[in-house]
Scaffold this motif. Structure first.
Motif, PDB file in Angstrom:
ATOM      1  N   ARG A   9     -45.827 -30.291  -4.116  1.00 54.61           N
ATOM      2  CA  ARG A   9     -46.860 -31.316  -3.614  1.00 54.61           C
ATOM      3  C   ARG A   9     -47.232 -30.943  -2.193  1.00 54.61           C
ATOM      4  O   ARG A   9     -48.234 -31.269  -1.881  1.00 54.61           O
ATOM      5  N   VAL A  10     -46.093 -30.676  -1.496  1.00 53.28           N
ATOM      6  CA  VAL A  10     -46.491 -30.216  -0.103  1.00 53.28           C
ATOM      7  C   VAL A  10     -47.173 -29.315  -0.037  1.00 53.28           C
ATOM      8  O   VAL A  10     -48.169 -29.173   0.801  1.00 53.28           O
ATOM      9  N   GLU A  37     -43.512 -19.069   0.913  1.00 53.25           N
ATOM     10  CA  GLU A  37     -42.520 -18.252   1.111  1.00 53.25           C
ATOM     11  C   GLU A  37     -41.325 -18.829   1.870  1.00 53.25           C
ATOM     12  O   GLU A  37     -40.356 -18.678   1.547  1.00 53.25           O
ATOM     13  N   ARG A  38     -41.808 -19.659   2.882  1.00 55.30           N
ATOM     14  CA  ARG A  38     -40.939 -20.402   3.548  1.00 55.30           C
ATOM     15  C   ARG A  38     -40.241 -21.329   2.812  1.00 55.30           C
ATOM     16  O   ARG A  38     -39.111 -21.513   3.047  1.00 55.30           O
ATOM     17  N   ILE A  39     -40.865 -22.183   2.169  1.00 56.50           N
ATOM     18  CA  ILE A  39     -40.357 -23.126   1.201  1.00 56.50           C
ATOM     19  C   ILE A  39     -39.391 -22.788   0.349  1.00 56.50           C
ATOM     20  O   ILE A  39     -38.098 -23.020   0.050  1.00 56.50           O
ATOM     21  N   ASN A  40     -39.967 -21.447  -0.439  1.00 56.85           N
ATOM     22  CA  ASN A  40     -38.848 -20.900  -1.468  1.00 56.85           C
ATOM     23  C   ASN A  40     -37.750 -20.233  -0.781  1.00 56.85           C
ATOM     24  O   ASN A  40     -36.641 -20.131  -1.247  1.00 56.85           O
ATOM     25  N   ALA A  41     -37.726 -19.858   0.532  1.00 53.92           N
ATOM     26  CA  ALA A  41     -36.452 -19.084   1.063  1.00 53.92           C
ATOM     27  C   ALA A  41     -35.695 -20.045   1.655  1.00 53.92           C
ATOM     28  O   ALA A  41     -34.337 -19.875   1.624  1.00 53.92           O
ATOM     29  N   GLN A  45     -33.843 -23.547  -5.904  1.00 50.13           N
ATOM     30  CA  GLN A  45     -34.601 -22.895  -7.128  1.00 50.13           C
ATOM     31  C   GLN A  45     -35.827 -22.643  -6.626  1.00 50.13           C
ATOM     32  O   GLN A  45     -36.795 -23.675  -6.812  1.00 50.13           O
ATOM     33  N   PRO A  46     -36.156 -21.635  -6.297  1.00 49.26           N
ATOM     34  CA  PRO A  46     -37.626 -21.049  -5.878  1.00 49.26           C
ATOM     35  C   PRO A  46     -38.606 -21.264  -6.992  1.00 49.26           C
ATOM     36  O   PRO A  46     -38.305 -20.835  -8.254  1.00 49.26           O
ATOM     37  N   LEU A  47     -39.704 -21.481  -6.949  1.00 54.91           N
ATOM     38  CA  LEU A  47     -40.600 -21.521  -7.799  1.00 54.91           C
ATOM     39  C   LEU A  47     -41.343 -20.277  -8.200  1.00 54.91           C
ATOM     40  O   LEU A  47     -41.629 -19.605  -6.909  1.00 54.91           O
TER      41      LEU A  47
END
Length: 156
Positions: A9-10, A37-41, A45-47
């Motif tokens: 959502r972000v 990439e920053r959020i997943n890092a 649980q990366p999407l």
């Protein structure tokens, strides 16, 4: 509607905010990828950025922009429907065509909504007639089919 996790959502909101600054700038087109990439890092649980996630982001953007479903009609959505499974590719390839198309559509529809509101307020208020304004208190199942349907949904 299958709602997205908060992090996506972000990302959907970030794409919309990015559009308001400068979608035409090539430098700004890489920001959704950097943001993703920053959020997943930082997440446990990366999407996976794929077509399924693209579709969810596409739906989420319309939900964020028009929760009462009284701004966009089906033909508006069909105008950008080709992007529903391409958002992941756009993010990976740092392309801005979806952001630009959505920005153009949003500006066009908000202008239409302002014209509708101006038209409503130009008419005198009559306290002898039963007139109602419909607030979007809950999520409707479908967008209006035409501009006329949208106008009827707002003023009944």
């Amino acid at each position: 509607m299958d709602f997205l996790p908060v992090k996506m959502r972000v990302i959907a909101a970030f794409i919309l905010i990015l559009n308001s600054y400068s979608a035409s700038s090539a430098q700004s087109c890489n920001k959704p990828l950097l943001f993703y990439e920053r959020i997943n890092a930082l997440h446990i649980q990366p999407l996976v950025l794929n077509d399924s996630l693209s579709r969810k982001i596409f739906d989420e953007i319309f939900f964020l922009l028009d929760p009462g479903q009284n701004t966009f009609c089906e033909e508006d959505i069909e105008a950008v429907l080709k992007y529903q499974f391409q958002i992941d590719d756009e993010i990976k390839n740092t392309s801005c065509s979806f952001i630009k198309s959505m920005g153009d559509l949003v500006h066009q529809k908000l202008s239409r909504k302002k014209r509708m509101a101006d038209s409503i307020f130009q008419q005198p208020i009559s306290f002898s007639e039963n007139e109602f304004y419909s607030l979007p208190l809950q999520f409707r199942s479908q967008f209006g089919r035409t501009k006329t349907d949208l106008a009827k949904a707002i003023v009944t």
